[in-house]
Design a protein around this motif. Structure first.
Motif, PDB file in Angstrom:
ATOM      1  N   VAL A 147       0.837  -1.204   0.000  1.00 42.38           N
ATOM      2  CA  VAL A 147       0.000   0.000   0.000  1.00 42.38           C
ATOM      3  C   VAL A 147       0.872   1.255   0.000  1.00 42.38           C
ATOM      4  O   VAL A 147       1.773   1.395   0.825  1.00 42.38           O
ATOM      5  CB  VAL A 147      -0.934   0.024   1.231  1.00 42.38           C
ATOM      6  N   HIS A 148       0.590   2.162  -0.928  1.00 44.86           N
ATOM      7  CA  HIS A 148       1.157   3.510  -0.939  1.00 44.86           C
ATOM      8  C   HIS A 148      -0.020   4.483  -0.871  1.00 44.86           C
ATOM      9  O   HIS A 148      -0.845   4.527  -1.794  1.00 44.86           O
ATOM     10  CB  HIS A 148       1.974   3.773  -2.208  1.00 44.86           C
ATOM     11  N   ALA A 149      -0.117   5.258   0.197  1.00 44.57           N
ATOM     12  CA  ALA A 149      -1.244   6.174   0.403  1.00 44.57           C
ATOM     13  C   ALA A 149      -0.723   7.608   0.441  1.00 44.57           C
ATOM     14  O   ALA A 149       0.179   7.923   1.227  1.00 44.57           O
ATOM     15  CB  ALA A 149      -1.975   5.834   1.696  1.00 44.57           C
ATOM     16  N   TRP A 150      -1.307   8.472  -0.380  1.00 44.01           N
ATOM     17  CA  TRP A 150      -0.853   9.863  -0.493  1.00 44.01           C
ATOM     18  C   TRP A 150      -1.496  10.726   0.574  1.00 44.01           C
ATOM     19  O   TRP A 150      -2.712  10.706   0.775  1.00 44.01           O
ATOM     20  CB  TRP A 150      -1.208  10.412  -1.878  1.00 44.01           C
ATOM     21  N   SER A 151      -0.681  11.526   1.240  1.00 46.45           N
ATOM     22  CA  SER A 151      -1.153  12.486   2.240  1.00 46.45           C
ATOM     23  C   SER A 151      -1.205  13.875   1.607  1.00 46.45           C
ATOM     24  O   SER A 151      -0.198  14.377   1.111  1.00 46.45           O
ATOM     25  CB  SER A 151      -0.195  12.499   3.445  1.00 46.45           C
ATOM     26  N   TYR A 152      -2.391  14.505   1.624  1.00 45.61           N
ATOM     27  CA  TYR A 152      -2.535  15.819   1.005  1.00 45.61           C
ATOM     28  C   TYR A 152      -3.708  16.564   1.635  1.00 45.61           C
ATOM     29  O   TYR A 152      -4.570  15.967   2.293  1.00 45.61           O
ATOM     30  CB  TYR A 152      -2.766  15.687  -0.506  1.00 45.61           C
ATOM     31  N   VAL A 153      -3.733  17.863   1.417  1.00 44.75           N
ATOM     32  CA  VAL A 153      -4.863  18.707   1.797  1.00 44.75           C
ATOM     33  C   VAL A 153      -5.483  19.229   0.512  1.00 44.75           C
ATOM     34  O   VAL A 153      -4.792  19.835  -0.310  1.00 44.75           O
ATOM     35  CB  VAL A 153      -4.419  19.879   2.692  1.00 44.75           C
ATOM     36  N   PRO A 154      -6.774  19.003   0.269  1.00 46.01           N
ATOM     37  CA  PRO A 154      -7.372  19.377  -1.006  1.00 46.01           C
ATOM     38  C   PRO A 154      -7.388  20.883  -1.236  1.00 46.01           C
ATOM     39  O   PRO A 154      -7.467  21.671  -0.297  1.00 46.01           O
ATOM     40  CB  PRO A 154      -8.793  18.802  -0.915  1.00 46.01           C
TER      41      PRO A 154
END
Length: 269
Positions: free
Chosen positions: A53-60
């Motif tokens: 699993v590779h999960a991206w951390s971001y703020v829209p």
């Protein structure tokens, strides 16, 4: 299962044995700021089924195309630099499954490669509302202060772009029965209008936040405090994702013709 590891803006999780494939995950809205927490139950269940699993951390933000490009580049760089993924020719051929929830579905669909560099997409609770409906206060402030107050591309532009440039035929759209803001049916119509499409719509019990669960009560208080219904729902969802992906093995099928028009010049790094 190995513990979570952070690499730049990606949270990575390794299965216990040889991986069956790689999942590139983008969450929805502000849940995606800490996907290793807000989507912990879902992503760890997938890792338990053998997925890396590779999960991206971001703020829209308002520029969804720019964020789609950013996520795509980061996933690609991580894939290229992951020695474990390229240990052998067999490992290099492991399928890459893109998985999105809510806004995360839209960002995957806007990826500048048109979905060509992955085996399939699973879209949970696709959402494509305008900024005015999604964040009405920000939209109102944007109009007053003269900054961008609509998403780019807009909802209609998004569907037009998907129709013209999205090339991946294998798509599983998951709609939850009590989700009042799901727009999977409209997306399915756009996908099905493409020649050679192999998209499927699946409805499961739950609501818009069903994929998002950190299992906090279980972590703090123990298994007795957990909600059995939520756990069963997550297991059902993970089982459906894995069985659908297996049914598409070895990920061969009709390929969609590349469009003659290039959208968003400069999207490729």
């Amino acid at each position: 299962m190995a513990p979570w590891q952070q690499r730049d803006k990606l949270w990575c999780l390794e299965p216990a044995g040889r991986p069956r494939g790689l999942i590139e995950f983008i969450g929805g809205s502000y849940l995606a700021a800490s996907p290793q927490l807000s989507y912990r139950r879902l992503l760890e269940a997938l890792a338990a089924q053998g997925w890396r699993v590779h999960a991206w951390s971001y703020v829209p933000g308002f520029d969804h195309q720019a964020q789609a490009n950013q996520a795509w580049r980061l996933f690609r760089l991580s894939r290229a630099g992951d020695g474990a993924l390229l240990e052998s020719a067999a490992a290099a051929r492991l399928p890459v499954l893109r998985l999105g929830h809510s806004l995360g579905c839209k960002l995957h669909l806007l990826a500048p490669d048109g979905g060509r560099r992955n085996a399939a997409l699973v879209a949970l609770s696709f959402n494509n509302f305008s900024a005015e409906r999604s964040v009405p206060l920000l939209a109102e402030l944007g109009q007053q202060l003269r900054f961008r107050s609509e998403f780019s591309p807009s909802p209609e532009q998004t569907l037009s772009q998907i129709s013209a440039t999205y090339l991946q035929p294998h798509n599983l759209l998951v709609r939850f029965s009590r989700d009042g803001i799901d727009q999977s049916s409209r997306l399915l119509g756009v996908l099905k209008a493409r020649p050679g499409d192999d998209s499927t719509l699946l409805e499961l019990p739950g609501d818009h936040l069903t994929p998002a669960s950190g299992g906090l009560r279980k972590q703090v208080l123990g298994a007795w405090a957990d909600d059995p219904a939520r756990q069963r729902g997550m297991e059902r969802l993970v089982g459906q994702i894995s069985s659908w992906s297996e049914s598409r093995a070895p990920w061969r099928g009709p390929q969609l013709k590349a469009p003659s028009v290039q959208w968003f010049q400069g999207a490729w790094p």
